[in-house]
Scaffold this motif. Structure first.
Motif, PDB file in Angstrom:
ATOM      1  N   PRO A  54       2.707  -7.235 -14.576  1.00  0.00           N
ATOM      2  CA  PRO A  54       2.509  -7.940 -13.304  1.00  0.00           C
ATOM      3  C   PRO A  54       2.824  -7.055 -12.099  1.00  0.00           C
ATOM      4  O   PRO A  54       3.805  -6.302 -12.121  1.00  0.00           O
ATOM      5  N   VAL A  55       2.008  -7.128 -11.082  1.00  0.00           N
ATOM      6  CA  VAL A  55       2.214  -6.416  -9.825  1.00  0.00           C
ATOM      7  C   VAL A  55       2.462  -7.463  -8.746  1.00  0.00           C
ATOM      8  O   VAL A  55       1.598  -8.313  -8.481  1.00  0.00           O
ATOM      9  N   VAL A  56       3.641  -7.405  -8.137  1.00  0.00           N
ATOM     10  CA  VAL A  56       4.062  -8.415  -7.163  1.00  0.00           C
ATOM     11  C   VAL A  56       4.245  -7.744  -5.809  1.00  0.00           C
ATOM     12  O   VAL A  56       4.929  -6.726  -5.687  1.00  0.00           O
ATOM     13  N   GLU A  57       3.603  -8.362  -4.795  1.00  0.00           N
ATOM     14  CA  GLU A  57       3.753  -7.846  -3.437  1.00  0.00           C
ATOM     15  C   GLU A  57       5.007  -8.461  -2.803  1.00  0.00           C
ATOM     16  O   GLU A  57       5.040  -9.654  -2.517  1.00  0.00           O
ATOM     17  N   ALA A  58       5.998  -7.597  -2.619  1.00  0.00           N
ATOM     18  CA  ALA A  58       7.249  -8.003  -1.969  1.00  0.00           C
ATOM     19  C   ALA A  58       7.679  -6.851  -1.065  1.00  0.00           C
ATOM     20  O   ALA A  58       8.552  -6.044  -1.441  1.00  0.00           O
ATOM     21  N   PRO A  59       7.059  -6.707   0.087  1.00  0.00           N
ATOM     22  CA  PRO A  59       7.273  -5.526   0.944  1.00  0.00           C
ATOM     23  C   PRO A  59       8.739  -5.214   1.254  1.00  0.00           C
ATOM     24  O   PRO A  59       9.156  -4.064   1.089  1.00  0.00           O
ATOM     25  N   GLN A  63       2.594   6.354  -1.588  1.00  0.00           N
ATOM     26  CA  GLN A  63       1.239   6.839  -1.377  1.00  0.00           C
ATOM     27  C   GLN A  63       0.492   6.962  -2.705  1.00  0.00           C
ATOM     28  O   GLN A  63       0.334   5.997  -3.422  1.00  0.00           O
ATOM     29  N   LEU A  64       0.010   8.194  -3.036  1.00  0.00           N
ATOM     30  CA  LEU A  64      -0.809   8.382  -4.238  1.00  0.00           C
ATOM     31  C   LEU A  64      -0.042   8.060  -5.512  1.00  0.00           C
ATOM     32  O   LEU A  64      -0.602   7.517  -6.472  1.00  0.00           O
ATOM     33  N   VAL A  65       1.251   8.412  -5.556  1.00  0.00           N
ATOM     34  CA  VAL A  65       2.052   8.087  -6.744  1.00  0.00           C
ATOM     35  C   VAL A  65       2.167   6.582  -6.902  1.00  0.00           C
ATOM     36  O   VAL A  65       2.096   6.042  -8.019  1.00  0.00           O
ATOM     37  N   ALA A  66       2.330   5.887  -5.793  1.00  0.00           N
ATOM     38  CA  ALA A  66       2.411   4.431  -5.853  1.00  0.00           C
ATOM     39  C   ALA A  66       1.103   3.830  -6.380  1.00  0.00           C
ATOM     40  O   ALA A  66       1.112   2.890  -7.194  1.00  0.00           O
ATOM     41  N   GLU A  67      -0.036   4.381  -5.955  1.00  0.00           N
ATOM     42  CA  GLU A  67      -1.324   3.888  -6.446  1.00  0.00           C
ATOM     43  C   GLU A  67      -1.448   4.106  -7.948  1.00  0.00           C
ATOM     44  O   GLU A  67      -1.963   3.252  -8.672  1.00  0.00           O
ATOM     45  N   ARG A  68      -0.971   5.279  -8.411  1.00  0.00           N
ATOM     46  CA  ARG A  68      -1.059   5.563  -9.847  1.00  0.00           C
ATOM     47  C   ARG A  68      -0.162   4.626 -10.644  1.00  0.00           C
ATOM     48  O   ARG A  68      -0.549   4.158 -11.728  1.00  0.00           O
ATOM     49  N   ILE A  69       1.008   4.292 -10.122  1.00  0.00           N
ATOM     50  CA  ILE A  69       1.891   3.338 -10.804  1.00  0.00           C
ATOM     51  C   ILE A  69       1.216   1.981 -10.922  1.00  0.00           C
ATOM     52  O   ILE A  69       1.253   1.319 -11.982  1.00  0.00           O
ATOM     53  N   THR A 129       0.807  -1.228   0.000  1.00  0.00           N
ATOM     54  CA  THR A 129       0.000   0.000   0.000  1.00  0.00           C
ATOM     55  C   THR A 129       0.835   1.272   0.000  1.00  0.00           C
ATOM     56  O   THR A 129       0.349   2.324  -0.408  1.00  0.00           O
ATOM     57  N   HIS A 130       2.064   1.215   0.480  1.00  0.00           N
ATOM     58  CA  HIS A 130       2.844   2.436   0.650  1.00  0.00           C
ATOM     59  C   HIS A 130       3.781   2.730  -0.514  1.00  0.00           C
ATOM     60  O   HIS A 130       3.952   3.885  -0.905  1.00  0.00           O
ATOM     61  N   PHE A 131       4.427   1.717  -1.066  1.00  0.00           N
ATOM     62  CA  PHE A 131       5.447   1.943  -2.096  1.00  0.00           C
ATOM     63  C   PHE A 131       5.158   1.096  -3.329  1.00  0.00           C
ATOM     64  O   PHE A 131       4.544   0.017  -3.236  1.00  0.00           O
ATOM     65  N   ALA A 132       5.664   1.610  -4.468  1.00  0.00           N
ATOM     66  CA  ALA A 132       5.603   0.853  -5.723  1.00  0.00           C
ATOM     67  C   ALA A 132       6.841   1.206  -6.535  1.00  0.00           C
ATOM     68  O   ALA A 132       7.187   2.379  -6.668  1.00  0.00           O
ATOM     69  N   VAL A 133       7.501   0.151  -7.087  1.00  0.00           N
ATOM     70  CA  VAL A 133       8.714   0.337  -7.871  1.00  0.00           C
ATOM     71  C   VAL A 133       8.599  -0.489  -9.138  1.00  0.00           C
ATOM     72  O   VAL A 133       8.378  -1.706  -9.073  1.00  0.00           O
ATOM     73  N   ALA A 134       8.732   0.181 -10.302  1.00  0.00           N
ATOM     74  CA  ALA A 134       8.656  -0.507 -11.594  1.00  0.00           C
ATOM     75  C   ALA A 134      10.059  -0.882 -12.042  1.00  0.00           C
ATOM     76  O   ALA A 134      10.957  -0.042 -12.067  1.00  0.00           O
ATOM     77  N   LEU A 135      10.242  -2.192 -12.418  1.00  0.00           N
ATOM     78  CA  LEU A 135      11.548  -2.709 -12.808  1.00  0.00           C
ATOM     79  C   LEU A 135      11.514  -3.171 -14.255  1.00  0.00           C
ATOM     80  O   LEU A 135      10.503  -3.677 -14.743  1.00  0.00           O
TER      81      LEU A 135
END
Length: 375
Positions: free
Chosen positions: A311-316, A295-301, A271-277
């Protein structure tokens, strides 16, 4: 105006204003230091070249006052005598004059540094205004300068008079000494008197130089409005600059978002971070970060990733580590190779219809790289 009064000028002069003042030839100057330097240069030069000066003046007087009958009757010889006398004066006093010039220039350089300003040579007709001249003559500043001059004269004359008083016996005995001895003795009396007066000059200069520097910088102080105006001139309007920075951030964010569809995977916190690789083994030595945010930028990504079937992978732990330690456009560090390899292997398995991949139970992220790891 009120904002231009001395009470409003509370801000120290900026480097730009000081530079502009120097370009106008407005620099600190201490007359007392210059006078002291010239005075001491005179004393030292007399001490070092006293014999040369005495011989030169004696020879000059001898040559000028000794002439034959031909020099009186022939105007050409009289002219030549005057030319020879002038040359003798120049040769005799050249070292003395050179020392004074060097001392005067050095004293000014010590306070103001080297300044070449054509503006200082421009005529200013207001300086010859008789009304302003009379006003300056009877101003408080003139009274202060007069008081300072009287006190300086008293101090210097007192030091010189004290030295002469202590040598009064030697002065009286000069009459009984041979001429050559008396001249040398008198020279040392004069030199010691000059050095005593020079000591008084030094004390005055030590007081005057800091005062002149303080007064110079005090005269260049600025109002708060002048500081703001200068910042606008040099750096632009702060509101305009803030608007430009905002637009630059928005443009950079749009470019970053445009890279998300090219990613191989988006790693989330969730929910907090998103990183595109992205990893292209033919063109890249290691996976790179195309976009990241919180936050909001991560949701938009994540929204863009789902729209373009990324693919979106949850790896905190990995998402936190990548967001903290890797900038956009950079390759991931070697310490995160194993964890990213786990994610990429999972993504490649998703593309195989015969496999049912499962997320790793333990992400191989070093604890020192995970901001959320337990201490």
């Amino acid at each position: 105006m009120a904002e231009d009064s001395d009470l409003e000028r509370t801000e120290p002069a900026s480097d730009r204003k000081i530079q502009q003042a120097r370009e106008r030839g407005q620099v600190p100057h201490s007359w007392e230091l210059s006078t002291f330097a010239i005075f001491m240069a005179s004393a030292v030069t007399i001490a070092l070249t006293g014999g040369y000066l005495y011989s030169g003046m004696r020879n000059m007087m001898h040559d000028v006052l000794s002439f034959g009958r031909e020099a009186v009757t022939d105007p050409r010889l009289m002219g030549q005598t005057m030319v020879d006398a002038a040359q003798g004066v120049l040769l005799t006093f050249a070292p003395f004059a050179l020392a004074l010039v060097v001392a005067a220039v050095a004293a000014n350089l010590m306070v103001s540094g080297w300044v070449l300003s054509s503006q200082a040579l421009e005529p200013k007709f207001e300086r010859i205004n008789p009304l302003k001249g009379i006003a300056r003559m009877f101003s408080w500043q003139s009274l202060v300068e007069l008081t300072k001059a009287v006190l300086k004269s008293a101090v210097i004359a007192g030091a010189a008079g004290w030295m002469l008083w202590t040598q009064r016996a030697d002065l009286v005995n000069l009459a009984a000494e041979p001429l050559e001895v008396a001249v040398g003795h008198f020279g040392w009396i004069i030199l010691s008197t000059l050095l005593a007066a020079g000591g008084a000059f030094a004390l005055i200069a030590l007081i005057d130089v800091p005062f002149q520097l303080w007064q110079y910088h005090r005269g260049l102080r600025m109002t708060k409005q002048e500081v703001r105006d200068e910042l606008k001139q040099t750096q632009g309007d702060p509101q305009v600059q803030a608007r430009i920075r905002k637009l630059q951030r928005e443009a950079a964010r749009r470019r970053m978002m445009a890279e998300v569809p090219r990613a191989d995977v988006v790693v989330t916190n969730p929910t907090h971070f998103a990183v595109a690789l992205k990893y292209d083994e033919k063109r890249m030595s290691a996976p790179q970060v195309l976009a990241k945010g919180s936050q909001l930028v991560a949701e938009r990504i994540k929204e863009l990733a789902r729209e373009h079937r990324v693919p979106v992978v949850e790896a905190p732990p990995l998402a936190r580590a990548l967001h903290r330690h890797v900038e956009i456009g950079e390759a991931i560090p070697a310490t995160l190779f194993n964890a990213v390899a786990q994610v990429l292997a999972y993504v490649y398995q998703l593309k195989s219809p015969n496999l049912t991949p499962a997320l790793p139970a333990d992400w191989q992220v070093p604890a020192e790289l995970d901001p959320g790891a337990a201490p």
